[in-house]
Design an enzyme around this catalytic site. Structure first.
Site, PDB file in Angstrom:
ATOM      1  N   GLU A 102       0.837  -1.198   0.000  1.00  0.00           N
ATOM      2  CA  GLU A 102       0.000   0.000   0.000  1.00  0.00           C
ATOM      3  C   GLU A 102       0.870   1.246   0.000  1.00  0.00           C
ATOM      4  O   GLU A 102       1.990   1.230   0.516  1.00  0.00           O
ATOM      5  CB  GLU A 102      -0.923  -0.061   1.236  1.00  0.00           C
ATOM      6  CG  GLU A 102      -1.807   1.134   1.488  1.00  0.00           C
ATOM      7  CD  GLU A 102      -2.824   1.422   0.399  1.00  0.00           C
ATOM      8  OE1 GLU A 102      -2.422   1.527  -0.782  1.00  0.00           O
ATOM      9  OE2 GLU A 102      -4.018   1.582   0.721  1.00  0.00           O
ATOM     10  N   ASP A 103       0.371   2.330  -0.581  1.00  0.00           N
ATOM     11  CA  ASP A 103       1.138   3.578  -0.611  1.00  0.00           C
ATOM     12  C   ASP A 103       1.167   4.265   0.746  1.00  0.00           C
ATOM     13  O   ASP A 103       2.195   4.707   1.219  1.00  0.00           O
ATOM     14  CB  ASP A 103       0.604   4.544  -1.689  1.00  0.00           C
ATOM     15  CG  ASP A 103      -0.900   4.790  -1.589  1.00  0.00           C
ATOM     16  OD1 ASP A 103      -1.571   4.182  -0.724  1.00  0.00           O
ATOM     17  OD2 ASP A 103      -1.420   5.588  -2.390  1.00  0.00           O
ATOM     18  N   ASP A 106      -3.603   5.889   6.343  1.00  0.00           N
ATOM     19  CA  ASP A 106      -4.034   7.166   6.909  1.00  0.00           C
ATOM     20  C   ASP A 106      -4.973   6.830   8.079  1.00  0.00           C
ATOM     21  O   ASP A 106      -4.514   6.479   9.154  1.00  0.00           O
ATOM     22  CB  ASP A 106      -4.698   7.936   5.754  1.00  0.00           C
ATOM     23  CG  ASP A 106      -5.193   9.315   6.105  1.00  0.00           C
ATOM     24  OD1 ASP A 106      -4.578   9.987   6.923  1.00  0.00           O
ATOM     25  OD2 ASP A 106      -6.213   9.739   5.534  1.00  0.00           O
ATOM     26  N   PHE A 155      -1.660  16.589   3.929  1.00  0.00           N
ATOM     27  CA  PHE A 155      -2.011  15.952   2.667  1.00  0.00           C
ATOM     28  C   PHE A 155      -0.821  16.057   1.716  1.00  0.00           C
ATOM     29  O   PHE A 155      -0.226  17.115   1.552  1.00  0.00           O
ATOM     30  CB  PHE A 155      -3.241  16.638   2.047  1.00  0.00           C
ATOM     31  CG  PHE A 155      -3.699  15.948   0.810  1.00  0.00           C
ATOM     32  CD1 PHE A 155      -4.425  14.771   0.891  1.00  0.00           C
ATOM     33  CD2 PHE A 155      -3.376  16.451  -0.444  1.00  0.00           C
ATOM     34  CE1 PHE A 155      -4.832  14.100  -0.251  1.00  0.00           C
ATOM     35  CE2 PHE A 155      -3.775  15.785  -1.596  1.00  0.00           C
ATOM     36  CZ  PHE A 155      -4.505  14.615  -1.497  1.00  0.00           C
ATOM     37  N   ARG A 168       0.501  11.857  -9.376  1.00  0.00           N
ATOM     38  CA  ARG A 168       1.007  10.508  -9.074  1.00  0.00           C
ATOM     39  C   ARG A 168       2.376  10.263  -9.689  1.00  0.00           C
ATOM     40  O   ARG A 168       3.136   9.431  -9.225  1.00  0.00           O
ATOM     41  CB  ARG A 168       0.060   9.439  -9.641  1.00  0.00           C
ATOM     42  CG  ARG A 168      -1.304   9.402  -9.005  1.00  0.00           C
ATOM     43  CD  ARG A 168      -2.019   8.116  -9.420  1.00  0.00           C
ATOM     44  NE  ARG A 168      -3.444   8.129  -9.123  1.00  0.00           N
ATOM     45  CZ  ARG A 168      -3.978   7.838  -7.950  1.00  0.00           C
ATOM     46  NH1 ARG A 168      -3.205   7.532  -6.936  1.00  0.00           N
ATOM     47  NH2 ARG A 168      -5.290   7.861  -7.782  1.00  0.00           N
TER      48      ARG A 168
HETATM   49  P1  IMP Z   1      -7.250   5.259   4.752  1.00  0.00           P
HETATM   50  O1  IMP Z   1      -8.324   4.306   4.381  1.00  0.00           O
HETATM   51  O2  IMP Z   1      -7.789   6.483   5.449  1.00  0.00           O
HETATM   52  O3  IMP Z   1      -6.110   4.641   5.531  1.00  0.00           O
HETATM   53  O4  IMP Z   1      -6.678   5.885   3.436  1.00  0.00           O
HETATM   54  C1  IMP Z   1      -5.871   5.190   2.607  1.00  0.00           C
HETATM   55  C2  IMP Z   1      -5.941   5.714   1.194  1.00  0.00           C
HETATM   56  O5  IMP Z   1      -6.237   7.114   1.136  1.00  0.00           O
HETATM   57  C3  IMP Z   1      -4.595   5.546   0.591  1.00  0.00           C
HETATM   58  O6  IMP Z   1      -4.519   4.330  -0.096  1.00  0.00           O
HETATM   59  C4  IMP Z   1      -4.459   6.737  -0.326  1.00  0.00           C
HETATM   60  O7  IMP Z   1      -4.875   6.354  -1.611  1.00  0.00           O
HETATM   61  C5  IMP Z   1      -5.383   7.783   0.234  1.00  0.00           C
HETATM   62  N1  IMP Z   1      -4.639   8.840   0.960  1.00  0.00           N
HETATM   63  C6  IMP Z   1      -4.457   8.937   2.296  1.00  0.00           C
HETATM   64  N2  IMP Z   1      -3.722  10.013   2.623  1.00  0.00           N
HETATM   65  C7  IMP Z   1      -3.400  10.622   1.454  1.00  0.00           C
HETATM   66  C8  IMP Z   1      -2.608  11.797   1.124  1.00  0.00           C
HETATM   67  O8  IMP Z   1      -2.036  12.516   1.956  1.00  0.00           O
HETATM   68  N3  IMP Z   1      -2.514  12.080  -0.208  1.00  0.00           N
HETATM   69  C9  IMP Z   1      -3.108  11.329  -1.182  1.00  0.00           C
HETATM   70  N4  IMP Z   1      -3.838  10.229  -0.921  1.00  0.00           N
HETATM   71  C10 IMP Z   1      -3.986   9.867   0.398  1.00  0.00           C
HETATM   72 MG    MG Z   2      -4.058   3.879  -1.999  1.00  0.00          MG
END
Ligand code: IMP
Ligand code: MG
Length: 178
Positions: A102-103, A106, A155, A168
């Site tokens: 995963e990238d 969050d 962000f 990206r």
């Molecule tokens: P989560 O479900 O809140 O953990 O979010 C995960 C997904 O939200 C990641 O796979 C990202 O694609 C996107 N995401 C979370 N933070 C950022 C950010 O700072 N920039 C861009 N995409 C984000």
């Molecule tokens: Mg993602």
């Protein structure tokens, strides 16, 4: 400081590509060591993780397979809290050692969904490799096995991460200018 403009927002350089490379290398060393003798299946979460997956997998020296799923939860610069499955898994993971790639983690909701989904199909083990982690945003309590870097709640874009679909392609990571 180098900055980029995407649509209505300005972003400033935050993590340079050579730091990114070192962090990826550190994860690869651990994975090669921990999964030595196994035959893992890497499951990359599209779109964001494509660049990290590509860099990481070039450094993996054990026999492995690579597949992809596509999930979506972000709209603009905030999580919608709802995870949409756009492309699902098409391989049998029963008895396999899985590494989710995963990238960024969050809130942790996307990964929690993945873990639930995968565990229903009886893999032998599941590990998580995320390039970035925002500990202050994380609301869950599962273990994250491999983390490239921990970052504050800003962000960011670049290295696979987008703002509204753009950014990206940058090799460095930029953070939003307040
Ligand atoms: P989560 O479900 O809140 O953990 O979010 C995960 C997904 O939200 C990641 O796979 C990202 O694609 C996107 N995401 C979370 N933070 C950022 C950010 O700072 N920039 C861009 N995409 C984000
Ligand atoms: Mg993602």
């Amino acid at each position: 400081m180098k900055s980029v403009k995407i649509k209505d927002k300005e972003f400033v350089l935050s993590i340079k590509s050579d730091e990114i490379e070192d962090a990826v290398e550190n994860i690869a060393v651990k994975v090669n060591n921990d999964l030595n003798g196994k035959n893992p299946l890497f499951i990359t979460i599209l779109n964001g993780a494509f660049m990290f997956a590509s860099d990481l997998l070039k450094k993996i020296e054990i026999p492995c397979e690579i597949t992809f799923v596509k999930l979506s939860s972000y709209s603009g610069i905030a999580s919608t809290q709802i995870v949409k499955k756009i492309i699902g898994l098409n391989v049998d993971i029963t008895g396999r050692d899985i590494i989710i790639v995963e990238d960024i983690i969050d809130t942790g909701i996307t990964m929690e969904n993945m873990l639930k989904d995968l565990s229903e199909h009886n893999p032998s083990s599941i590990r998580i490799a995320t390039f970035l982690f925002k500990p202050k945003a994380f609301t869950k309590d599962y273990k994250i096995d491999y983390i490239g870097m921990e970052i504050p709640n800003d962000f960011i874009v670049g290295y696979g991460l987008d703002y509204d679909g753009y950014g990206r392609n940058y090799k460095d990571i930029y953070k939003i200018k307040e």
